[in-house]
Design a protein around this motif. Sequence first.
Motif, short mmCIF file in Angstrom:
data_model
loop_
_atom_site.label_atom_id
_atom_site.label_comp_id
_atom_site.label_asym_id
_atom_site.label_seq_id
_atom_site.Cartn_x
_atom_site.Cartn_y
_atom_site.Cartn_z
N PHE A 239 17.14 5.23 -35.45
CA PHE A 239 18.14 4.17 -35.59
C PHE A 239 19.40 4.69 -36.27
CE2 PHE A 239 15.80 1.13 -33.57
CZ PHE A 239 14.63 0.71 -34.20
N ARG B 100 21.32 6.90 -33.98
CA ARG B 100 22.05 6.09 -33.03
C ARG B 100 23.26 5.43 -33.70
NH1 ARG B 100 18.01 2.67 -30.29
NH2 ARG B 100 17.61 4.47 -28.99
N PHE B 101 23.06 4.99 -34.94
CA PHE B 101 24.16 4.41 -35.70
C PHE B 101 25.33 5.39 -35.78
CE2 PHE B 101 26.24 1.77 -38.75
CZ PHE B 101 26.79 2.61 -39.71
N ARG C 203 26.02 7.86 -33.76
CA ARG C 203 26.65 8.01 -32.45
C ARG C 203 27.53 6.81 -32.14
NH1 ARG C 203 21.58 10.37 -31.04
NH2 ARG C 203 20.76 8.38 -30.30
N GLN C 204 27.05 5.61 -32.48
CA GLN C 204 27.84 4.41 -32.23
C GLN C 204 29.14 4.45 -33.03
OE1 GLN C 204 25.26 1.10 -33.13
NE2 GLN C 204 24.48 1.00 -31.03
N LEU C 205 29.06 4.87 -34.28
CA LEU C 205 30.26 4.96 -35.12
C LEU C 205 31.27 5.93 -34.53
CD1 LEU C 205 29.95 4.99 -38.95
CD2 LEU C 205 30.25 3.12 -37.37
N TYR D 274 31.59 6.85 -31.51
CA TYR D 274 32.18 6.28 -30.31
C TYR D 274 33.23 5.23 -30.66
CZ TYR D 274 32.86 4.48 -25.71
OH TYR D 274 33.47 4.12 -24.53
N LEU D 275 32.91 4.36 -31.59
CA LEU D 275 33.85 3.33 -32.02
C LEU D 275 35.15 3.95 -32.53
CD1 LEU D 275 31.92 0.49 -33.86
CD2 LEU D 275 33.18 0.40 -31.71
N ASN D 276 35.01 5.01 -33.31
CA ASN D 276 36.20 5.67 -33.84
C ASN D 276 37.11 6.14 -32.71
OD1 ASN D 276 35.69 5.41 -36.53
ND2 ASN D 276 34.66 7.38 -36.72
N ARG D 277 36.49 6.73 -31.68
CA ARG D 277 37.27 7.25 -30.56
C ARG D 277 38.00 6.11 -29.85
NH1 ARG D 277 33.14 10.72 -29.80
NH2 ARG D 277 32.19 9.64 -28.03
N TRP E 112 16.15 -0.26 -41.75
CA TRP E 112 16.70 -1.20 -40.78
C TRP E 112 15.68 -2.31 -40.51
CZ3 TRP E 112 21.59 -1.23 -38.88
CH2 TRP E 112 22.32 -0.04 -38.90
N ALA F 275 18.61 -3.54 -35.77
CA ALA F 275 18.84 -2.09 -35.70
C ALA F 275 19.57 -1.73 -34.41
CB ALA F 275 17.52 -1.35 -35.78
N PRO F 276 20.29 -0.59 -34.42
CA PRO F 276 20.99 -0.15 -33.21
C PRO F 276 20.01 0.11 -32.06
CG PRO F 276 21.71 1.13 -35.11
CD PRO F 276 20.53 0.33 -35.54
N GLU G 45 22.97 2.73 -26.70
CA GLU G 45 23.99 3.77 -26.85
C GLU G 45 25.31 3.24 -26.30
OE1 GLU G 45 23.33 6.59 -28.37
OE2 GLU G 45 21.19 6.24 -28.50
N PHE G 46 26.38 3.50 -26.99
CA PHE G 46 27.70 3.17 -26.45
C PHE G 46 28.17 4.40 -25.69
CE2 PHE G 46 27.06 -0.25 -28.96
CZ PHE G 46 27.79 -0.45 -30.12
N ARG H 256 29.62 -2.80 -35.20
CA ARG H 256 28.69 -2.25 -34.22
C ARG H 256 27.63 -3.28 -33.85
NH1 ARG H 256 24.20 -1.60 -33.65
NH2 ARG H 256 23.24 -2.91 -35.21
#
Lengths: 104, 189
Positions: A52, A55-56, A58-60, A62-65, B104, B109-110, B113-114, B181
């Motif tokens: 988790f 993944r968090f 990776r999500q961050l 991506y969001l930044n980009r 979490w 929880a996440p 995938e984005f 997120r």
Amino acid sequence: MKKKTEHTINQVMNRTMLSCEDATGLISRKQHEKLTFKERVQLTMHLWSCKFCRRFERQLNYLNRVIGHLKHDADKGVINFPMTDTIRTQIDEKLQDEISRRKK
Amino acid sequence: MEEKSPNKLSPEKWLDRYGDYLFNFAVSRVFSTELAKDLVQDSFVSALHNQSSFRGESSERTWLVAILKRKIIDHYRKQNVRKEEPIADSSSPFRQEGILKGHWDETHAPQHEFIEKDNLYDNNEFMRILNYCLSLLPPRLAAIFSLKVVEEMDTEDVCKEMDVTPSNIWTMLHRSRLKLRACIERNWF
């Protein structure tokens, strides 16, 4: 496993391993400043076994980009959010009103 | 679309020439079309009354953008960022008690995938959801997020304008990211 043993193991783990709450805090802070050596090691170890939090991160990233894109587009003049006709008219009316008021 | 002689401003042409640019710029910073409209309007009015401050050193657009940026900062200063954040965040995605405290909460929880592959950025729907989620940030968090992350203001300047410490900033950014997120995941997938 005996309750007492499990409890002891949890206590040891809680003392040495980062919680996800702490880990995500570090992942966030990593965006702006260098973590201490200890923090980096703790985070790496946590990420090894926590999908988790991986993944968090990776999500961050991506969001930044994406947010960066949004901002640079806006600065360059790429229009992602155009004015609606209503909004354009409202601004126009207000602006014309002020301009004519100044002429008086 | 050439401007006239350097010191001359053309207010009657502002909306046509710069309206879209300024509006889009404002939305990217304040996450709301209604608010952006107000700020662009206020900027035009302010510019109208302060034409003497235009020296022709920058372009007409640059001058207008500077006024808009100031309006945006002033708007955020009114958000009263200085107030202390509540200690217990009722919406924490982490378990608050028990053996798994700090982990979490699986329902929060996440899960997705984005991924870059889908090139979400080119997707208008995703951009709309991103902006929507940004607009849901509590005023204090939105202010710091906008100034620090979107506008990329220096930490020192953010601290000065918002009367916060760097530590406050990092904490608020972290909380913003957790909310963002989660919101995106809820609305997109």
